[in-house]
Design a protein around this motif. Sequence first.
Motif, PDB file in Angstrom:
ATOM      1  N   GLU A 110      -3.342  51.661  -6.093  1.00  0.00           N
ATOM      2  CA  GLU A 110      -3.020  50.396  -6.774  1.00  0.00           C
ATOM      3  C   GLU A 110      -4.220  49.454  -6.778  1.00  0.00           C
ATOM      4  O   GLU A 110      -4.568  48.878  -7.822  1.00  0.00           O
ATOM      5  CB  GLU A 110      -1.828  49.702  -6.099  1.00  0.00           C
ATOM      6  CG  GLU A 110      -1.482  48.380  -6.755  1.00  0.00           C
ATOM      7  CD  GLU A 110      -0.291  47.680  -6.123  1.00  0.00           C
ATOM      8  OE1 GLU A 110       0.184  46.690  -6.725  1.00  0.00           O
ATOM      9  OE2 GLU A 110       0.163  48.100  -5.044  1.00  0.00           O
ATOM     10  N   LYS A 155       6.016  54.804 -10.100  1.00  0.00           N
ATOM     11  CA  LYS A 155       6.768  53.586 -10.445  1.00  0.00           C
ATOM     12  C   LYS A 155       5.865  52.358 -10.393  1.00  0.00           C
ATOM     13  O   LYS A 155       5.955  51.476 -11.258  1.00  0.00           O
ATOM     14  CB  LYS A 155       7.958  53.426  -9.493  1.00  0.00           C
ATOM     15  CG  LYS A 155       9.075  54.426  -9.761  1.00  0.00           C
ATOM     16  CD  LYS A 155      10.342  54.137  -8.963  1.00  0.00           C
ATOM     17  CE  LYS A 155      10.229  54.639  -7.558  1.00  0.00           C
ATOM     18  NZ  LYS A 155      11.537  54.576  -6.838  1.00  0.00           N
ATOM     19  N   LYS A 158       3.509  52.522 -13.372  1.00  0.00           N
ATOM     20  CA  LYS A 158       4.272  52.324 -14.608  1.00  0.00           C
ATOM     21  C   LYS A 158       4.484  50.833 -14.866  1.00  0.00           C
ATOM     22  O   LYS A 158       4.399  50.372 -16.019  1.00  0.00           O
ATOM     23  CB  LYS A 158       5.623  53.037 -14.507  1.00  0.00           C
ATOM     24  CG  LYS A 158       6.332  53.218 -15.842  1.00  0.00           C
ATOM     25  CD  LYS A 158       5.632  54.243 -16.717  1.00  0.00           C
ATOM     26  CE  LYS A 158       6.434  54.581 -17.954  1.00  0.00           C
ATOM     27  NZ  LYS A 158       5.710  55.521 -18.843  1.00  0.00           N
ATOM     28  N   GLU A 159       4.742  50.086 -13.822  1.00  0.00           N
ATOM     29  CA  GLU A 159       4.903  48.642 -13.971  1.00  0.00           C
ATOM     30  C   GLU A 159       3.596  47.991 -14.429  1.00  0.00           C
ATOM     31  O   GLU A 159       3.592  47.113 -15.281  1.00  0.00           O
ATOM     32  CB  GLU A 159       5.369  48.019 -12.644  1.00  0.00           C
ATOM     33  CG  GLU A 159       6.828  48.237 -12.344  1.00  0.00           C
ATOM     34  CD  GLU A 159       7.744  47.693 -13.432  1.00  0.00           C
ATOM     35  OE1 GLU A 159       7.570  46.511 -13.822  1.00  0.00           O
ATOM     36  OE2 GLU A 159       8.610  48.450 -13.910  1.00  0.00           O
ATOM     37  N   LYS A 162       2.876  48.466 -18.171  1.00  0.00           N
ATOM     38  CA  LYS A 162       3.643  47.634 -19.104  1.00  0.00           C
ATOM     39  C   LYS A 162       2.885  46.372 -19.484  1.00  0.00           C
ATOM     40  O   LYS A 162       3.154  45.771 -20.524  1.00  0.00           O
ATOM     41  CB  LYS A 162       4.997  47.270 -18.489  1.00  0.00           C
ATOM     42  CG  LYS A 162       5.940  48.454 -18.331  1.00  0.00           C
ATOM     43  CD  LYS A 162       7.224  48.056 -17.603  1.00  0.00           C
ATOM     44  CE  LYS A 162       8.135  49.265 -17.388  1.00  0.00           C
ATOM     45  NZ  LYS A 162       9.374  48.896 -16.642  1.00  0.00           N
ATOM     46  N   ARG A 163       1.933  45.996 -18.644  1.00  0.00           N
ATOM     47  CA  ARG A 163       1.160  44.774 -18.895  1.00  0.00           C
ATOM     48  C   ARG A 163      -0.309  45.062 -19.186  1.00  0.00           C
ATOM     49  O   ARG A 163      -1.113  44.141 -19.278  1.00  0.00           O
ATOM     50  CB  ARG A 163       1.260  43.846 -17.675  1.00  0.00           C
ATOM     51  CG  ARG A 163       2.679  43.465 -17.289  1.00  0.00           C
ATOM     52  CD  ARG A 163       2.708  42.488 -16.129  1.00  0.00           C
ATOM     53  NE  ARG A 163       2.154  43.080 -14.910  1.00  0.00           N
ATOM     54  CZ  ARG A 163       2.860  43.840 -14.066  1.00  0.00           C
ATOM     55  NH1 ARG A 163       4.137  44.105 -14.319  1.00  0.00           N
ATOM     56  NH2 ARG A 163       2.291  44.335 -12.978  1.00  0.00           N
TER      57      ARG A 163
END
Length: 352
Positions: A110, A155, A158-159, A162-163
Motif C-alpha cells: 500500500e 480489497k 481495489k479501493e 476507484k480514485r
Amino acid sequence: MEFINFTNNILKSNLNIKSLPFKLNFAITWRCNARCKMCNIWKKKSLNELTTSEIEEFARKNPYFSWVSLTGGEPFLRVDFVEIVKAFKKFSPLYILNVPTNGTLTEKIERDIRQILKLKIPNVIVTISIDGSKRIHDYIRGIDGAFDRALLTFKMLKEISKRSRGFKVLFAYTISPFNVGKFEDTYKEIKREIKDVSVYDFHINIFHYSTHYYSNDNVSIANPEKYKSLLLKEIRKILKMKNSSIDPIGFVEIEYLKFSTKFIKTGKTPLQCKSLRSSIFIDPLGNVYPCTIWNVKLGNLRDYGYDIKKIFRENKKKIEKLLYLIDNKKCPNCWTPCEANQTILGNMARIF
C-alpha cells in the motif's frame, strides 16, 4: 507522448521493423517470502543483486522502455522498490508498469503503490497471485494465511483504484498440476468474500518450466496427457465465463486464452514470438536473456556498462541466430504472459 511512443512500438513490432526491445521483464530480486510448490525461486541465494545505483545507471543508459514488468521473487521485498520505479519513469517513456506480487506484504504494498501513483505513470497494473481456494492456495504457496493476505491486499488496492485513473489490480491465477480444474471453485469462494469481484478481475497464467528463472525442472506431472486434457477443459470453461473483452487489457486476456488452446494442443508458440525484438528478460544479477523461458544468456549488464545496445551490437551474430530459431519455432516454445502479451500485440495484423 508515452501513448504515441507505445503505439509506435506496437506498429514497428507488427511490421517487423528492427528496433530495440520496448518491454522489459525484470526480476529485481530472488528473495521471496513464499515457498511455492511449482517454483523454486525462493531457494536461490539473493547475493550480489543489482543495487539501486546500478539499476538507475541501467535505466539512464537504456531510455526506451515503454513497458516495464518488475517481478521477482517478491518484488516488494526490495526496500528501494519505489526508487527503482522512479528511475524508469525518469529516463524512459514509461506507458505501462506492471508488478506481480503474492500480496502478503499488504502494508508495504500500500505504501509503495501510493507513492508510485504520484509519478503519474499512465497505466499501473498490479497482479496478486491466487491459485485456489484458501486450503489449496496456502498449500501451493507454502505459507499459512497467504490466501487471506492476498484478498486483503486486493480489497485495499481495489479501493485505491476507484480514485486513481490508470491504476488496475487483478488476481493472477496460474493453472498448474496442483490446481487444474479448480478455477470455478476458487472464483466462487472469493466472490463470497468480495461480493463485487468479477471473472474479469482474474488474469490467467499457464504453468511453465524455466531452468534459469523458476528453476522448477524438478516439478513433475504424474500423467501429462490427463493434465493436458484437464487444462484444455479448464481454459475453455474460463473462456465461456469471460465470453467477451471489456477493455484493452480484457482483449489481450481473451486472446491469450484463445491461443492457449492451440499451444496446449501443439506445444508450439501459436504466434510469431516477439522475444528479443519486443522484449528481453533480466535477472537480479544483471544477466540478460531473450525471455523468461529460454536459458540462453546474452551477457551481463555489468560487463557491458549496463548498455543493452552494446550487448546487442557485440553479440550480433548470436542474436541473429536466436531470432532465426525463434521464427522457426526451434526455441523451447512457450505461452507465458511475460512473452505472450507483447506477442499478441505484435501480431494484430494476423489476429484480425
